[in-house]
Design a protein around this motif. Structure first.
Motif, PDB file in Angstrom:
ATOM      1  N   GLU A  85       0.821  -1.212   0.000  1.00  0.00           N
ATOM      2  CA  GLU A  85       0.000   0.000   0.000  1.00  0.00           C
ATOM      3  C   GLU A  85       0.852   1.259   0.000  1.00  0.00           C
ATOM      4  O   GLU A  85       0.381   2.330  -0.364  1.00  0.00           O
ATOM      5  CB  GLU A  85      -0.917  -0.001   1.220  1.00  0.00           C
ATOM      6  N   LYS A  86       2.111   1.151   0.371  1.00  0.00           N
ATOM      7  CA  LYS A  86       3.007   2.307   0.478  1.00  0.00           C
ATOM      8  C   LYS A  86       3.716   2.634  -0.830  1.00  0.00           C
ATOM      9  O   LYS A  86       4.313   3.696  -0.958  1.00  0.00           O
ATOM     10  CB  LYS A  86       4.059   2.055   1.562  1.00  0.00           C
ATOM     11  N   GLU A  87       3.659   1.753  -1.798  1.00  0.00           N
ATOM     12  CA  GLU A  87       4.358   1.976  -3.071  1.00  0.00           C
ATOM     13  C   GLU A  87       3.563   2.922  -3.971  1.00  0.00           C
ATOM     14  O   GLU A  87       2.341   2.915  -3.973  1.00  0.00           O
ATOM     15  CB  GLU A  87       4.583   0.647  -3.799  1.00  0.00           C
ATOM     16  N   TRP A  88       4.294   3.703  -4.759  1.00  0.00           N
ATOM     17  CA  TRP A  88       3.663   4.677  -5.655  1.00  0.00           C
ATOM     18  C   TRP A  88       2.726   4.022  -6.653  1.00  0.00           C
ATOM     19  O   TRP A  88       1.754   4.617  -7.110  1.00  0.00           O
ATOM     20  CB  TRP A  88       4.718   5.507  -6.402  1.00  0.00           C
ATOM     21  N   TYR A  89       3.012   2.786  -7.007  1.00  0.00           N
ATOM     22  CA  TYR A  89       2.247   2.106  -8.057  1.00  0.00           C
ATOM     23  C   TYR A  89       1.019   1.376  -7.537  1.00  0.00           C
ATOM     24  O   TYR A  89       0.246   0.831  -8.307  1.00  0.00           O
ATOM     25  CB  TYR A  89       3.140   1.143  -8.843  1.00  0.00           C
ATOM     26  N   ASN A  90       0.786   1.375  -6.233  1.00  0.00           N
ATOM     27  CA  ASN A  90      -0.348   0.659  -5.657  1.00  0.00           C
ATOM     28  C   ASN A  90      -1.661   1.037  -6.332  1.00  0.00           C
ATOM     29  O   ASN A  90      -2.447   0.186  -6.723  1.00  0.00           O
ATOM     30  CB  ASN A  90      -0.431   0.917  -4.148  1.00  0.00           C
ATOM     31  N   THR A  91      -1.901   2.330  -6.483  1.00  0.00           N
ATOM     32  CA  THR A  91      -3.157   2.793  -7.062  1.00  0.00           C
ATOM     33  C   THR A  91      -3.350   2.289  -8.493  1.00  0.00           C
ATOM     34  O   THR A  91      -4.454   1.896  -8.878  1.00  0.00           O
ATOM     35  CB  THR A  91      -3.266   4.337  -7.001  1.00  0.00           C
ATOM     36  N   TYR A  92      -2.275   2.265  -9.276  1.00  0.00           N
ATOM     37  CA  TYR A  92      -2.384   1.846 -10.675  1.00  0.00           C
ATOM     38  C   TYR A  92      -2.594   0.333 -10.807  1.00  0.00           C
ATOM     39  O   TYR A  92      -3.461  -0.115 -11.556  1.00  0.00           O
ATOM     40  CB  TYR A  92      -1.140   2.272 -11.453  1.00  0.00           C
ATOM     41  N   VAL A  93      -1.805  -0.433 -10.068  1.00  0.00           N
ATOM     42  CA  VAL A  93      -1.908  -1.888 -10.143  1.00  0.00           C
ATOM     43  C   VAL A  93      -3.261  -2.353  -9.622  1.00  0.00           C
ATOM     44  O   VAL A  93      -3.951  -3.164 -10.262  1.00  0.00           O
ATOM     45  CB  VAL A  93      -0.752  -2.569  -9.366  1.00  0.00           C
ATOM     46  N   CYS A  94      -3.669  -1.837  -8.482  1.00  0.00           N
ATOM     47  CA  CYS A  94      -4.933  -2.287  -7.888  1.00  0.00           C
ATOM     48  C   CYS A  94      -6.147  -1.838  -8.691  1.00  0.00           C
ATOM     49  O   CYS A  94      -7.114  -2.595  -8.822  1.00  0.00           O
ATOM     50  CB  CYS A  94      -5.019  -1.822  -6.440  1.00  0.00           C
ATOM     51  N   GLN A  95      -6.094  -0.636  -9.246  1.00  0.00           N
ATOM     52  CA  GLN A  95      -7.206  -0.198 -10.095  1.00  0.00           C
ATOM     53  C   GLN A  95      -7.299  -1.069 -11.338  1.00  0.00           C
ATOM     54  O   GLN A  95      -8.391  -1.472 -11.742  1.00  0.00           O
ATOM     55  CB  GLN A  95      -7.045   1.274 -10.494  1.00  0.00           C
ATOM     56  N   ALA A  96      -6.162  -1.375 -11.947  1.00  0.00           N
ATOM     57  CA  ALA A  96      -6.161  -2.228 -13.143  1.00  0.00           C
ATOM     58  C   ALA A  96      -6.713  -3.614 -12.826  1.00  0.00           C
ATOM     59  O   ALA A  96      -7.452  -4.199 -13.622  1.00  0.00           O
ATOM     60  CB  ALA A  96      -4.757  -2.325 -13.721  1.00  0.00           C
ATOM     61  N   LYS A  97      -6.379  -4.130 -11.642  1.00  0.00           N
ATOM     62  CA  LYS A  97      -6.919  -5.442 -11.248  1.00  0.00           C
ATOM     63  C   LYS A  97      -8.425  -5.338 -11.027  1.00  0.00           C
ATOM     64  O   LYS A  97      -9.185  -6.190 -11.502  1.00  0.00           O
ATOM     65  CB  LYS A  97      -6.245  -5.947  -9.969  1.00  0.00           C
ATOM     66  N   GLU A  98      -8.857  -4.308 -10.327  1.00  0.00           N
ATOM     67  CA  GLU A  98     -10.278  -4.120 -10.045  1.00  0.00           C
ATOM     68  C   GLU A  98     -11.104  -3.995 -11.327  1.00  0.00           C
ATOM     69  O   GLU A  98     -12.231  -4.479 -11.410  1.00  0.00           O
ATOM     70  CB  GLU A  98     -10.462  -2.868  -9.181  1.00  0.00           C
ATOM     71  N   GLU A  99     -10.523  -3.346 -12.335  1.00  0.00           N
ATOM     72  CA  GLU A  99     -11.234  -3.157 -13.597  1.00  0.00           C
ATOM     73  C   GLU A  99     -11.096  -4.350 -14.545  1.00  0.00           C
ATOM     74  O   GLU A  99     -11.611  -4.321 -15.655  1.00  0.00           O
ATOM     75  CB  GLU A  99     -10.753  -1.872 -14.267  1.00  0.00           C
TER      76      GLU A  99
END
Length: 145
Positions: free
Chosen positions: A108-122
């Motif tokens: 959750e602390k990595e800069w890429y968390n938002t991108y990776v998790c959003q891509a998985k969610e979508e």
């Protein structure tokens, strides 16, 4: 085969921003910011695409400890997390939302968390059979497609 950051940016620019692929020096005549990367000059084959993506906030480059100008590193291979950032920011779909752990190797602390998790969610990505995503692994051509 390793995909290079230049190739990835060029493909994204050509697909999402065809006007950025102009061969002249239109980037200098634009109303965008003047800050650029220390390792990309106007003679670079992808200068206009890189300049456009930087000035639209899609790419930021790499911080340099000794300067306020950043590096772009056009010859460095792009990793899986960086590619997702390019896709989400380039399509204007990035939400910037914080996510809890979507993969065991995506903190959750990595800069890429938002991108990776959003891509998985979508449903854009699923990860590897062992449940990991391997965000810092160089992306290959098949994964890119």
């Amino acid at each position: 085969m390793k995909i290079r950051l230049v190739l990835a940016v060029t493909v994204l620019a050509a697909v999402f921003f065809p006007q950025a692929a102009l061969a002249d020096d239109t980037a200098y005549k634009s109303p965008f910011n003047n800050l650029m990367f220390s390792d990309v000059n106007s003679d670079h084959e992808n200068f206009n695409a890189i300049y456009f993506l930087y000035n639209t906030g899609i790419i930021e480059g790499y911080e340099k400890s000794d300067s306020s100008i950043r590096d772009y590193k056009p010859d460095v291979s792009i990793n899986r997390a960086e590619f997702l950032k390019l896709l989400l920011e380039g399509t204007d779909k990035a939400t910037g939302q914080s996510y809890s752990k979507c993969f065991p190797d995506v903190s959750e602390k990595e800069w890429y968390n938002t991108y990776v998790c959003q891509a998985k969610e979508e449903g854009w990505i699923k990860g590897y059979p062992d449940g990991t995503f391997k965000p810092t692994q160089t992306i290959n051509e098949v994964e890119t497609l």
